[in-house]
Enzyme design. Sequence first.
Site, short mmCIF file in Angstrom:
data_model
loop_
_atom_site.label_atom_id
_atom_site.label_comp_id
_atom_site.label_asym_id
_atom_site.label_seq_id
_atom_site.Cartn_x
_atom_site.Cartn_y
_atom_site.Cartn_z
N SER A 25 0.82 -1.21 0.00
CA SER A 25 0.00 0.00 0.00
C SER A 25 0.86 1.27 0.00
O SER A 25 0.60 2.21 -0.76
CB SER A 25 -0.94 0.01 1.21
OG SER A 25 -0.21 -0.08 2.42
N GLY A 40 6.60 9.53 9.47
CA GLY A 40 5.58 10.52 9.82
C GLY A 40 4.19 9.94 9.69
O GLY A 40 4.00 8.81 9.22
N LYS A 91 6.31 3.31 17.68
CA LYS A 91 4.96 3.81 17.93
C LYS A 91 3.93 2.68 17.91
O LYS A 91 2.91 2.75 18.59
CB LYS A 91 4.59 4.92 16.95
CG LYS A 91 4.85 4.61 15.47
CD LYS A 91 3.67 4.02 14.76
CE LYS A 91 3.96 3.80 13.29
NZ LYS A 91 2.82 3.21 12.57
N ASP A 134 3.21 10.56 14.39
CA ASP A 134 2.89 9.20 13.97
C ASP A 134 2.22 8.42 15.10
O ASP A 134 1.33 7.60 14.88
CB ASP A 134 4.16 8.49 13.51
CG ASP A 134 3.89 7.45 12.45
OD1 ASP A 134 2.72 7.27 12.06
OD2 ASP A 134 4.84 6.82 11.98
N THR A 168 -1.54 6.68 14.85
CA THR A 168 -1.71 5.26 14.98
C THR A 168 -2.58 4.88 16.17
O THR A 168 -3.30 3.87 16.13
CB THR A 168 -0.33 4.57 15.11
OG1 THR A 168 0.53 5.06 14.09
CG2 THR A 168 -0.45 3.05 14.96
#
Length: 259
Positions: free
Chosen positions: A17, A143, A198, A251, A255
């Site tokens: 993706s 990012g 993250k 980020d 998320t």
Amino acid sequence: MVGHMQGSRITVLGAGSWGTALAGLLADKGHHVVLWARQETHAKALAEHRQNSFYLPNYDLPSSLTVTADLKHALKQADIIISAVPTHGLRGVYEIAKADVPSDVPVVVASKGIENVTLLRGSEVVGEYLPKEQQRYICVMSGPSFAQEVVSAIPTAVVVAGQDEQTTKHVQHALATTRFRVYTSDDLIGVEIGGALKNVIAIAVGVADGLGMGHNTRAGLITRGLTEISRLAVKLGAHPLTLAGLSGMGDLVLTCTVD
């Protein structure tokens, strides 16, 4: 270092993706983009149907975008190489590609993560397969940047970090559009660690949400999680303020808050 800001030949390695989104973004900007897919069947499907129905459905690839499974061909005469291969696959790809990577071109690691067993960052893995004099041209990009939103032209901001300022500026100008803002940094470690860790905090937030915890818990986990990520990054040599930026807090918030 060769290439031009517009109309450069840019190779994107990895047709997932994120790789597909970046390739489409750059092709729409006017670059000559080659998207490399690991599997021949995947490359043929992308070239024939002009859609990546499994990884990025409902997005039509620009007609100017070339798709191939031939790694040697994909790298030939590239001005910029962008690696969107998952971190666990980087070593295998560059073991094959090392002889065909053009000299003095930026290699941008756009995947997030740390290699299993070695615990190396993506830029370190790639660096093992490039000549010492070319390692200064390795950059990383990170990012808050969901692929679907990038191809939907939703305003997005990322950061490109590297050792050589001229290289990061060159990559910045090559990638940036009116809806894809690119900032620069010289903190490779901080940018990579923020992007890699993250997800650990996001998993904790997901568990808390599943247990029926509220917004207080989520905010606490995000904030204290960022503190822990920053401590580790600084211990490894990063600048603490980097983690307050796009590749850290930005980020992490994305998320941890996506539906």
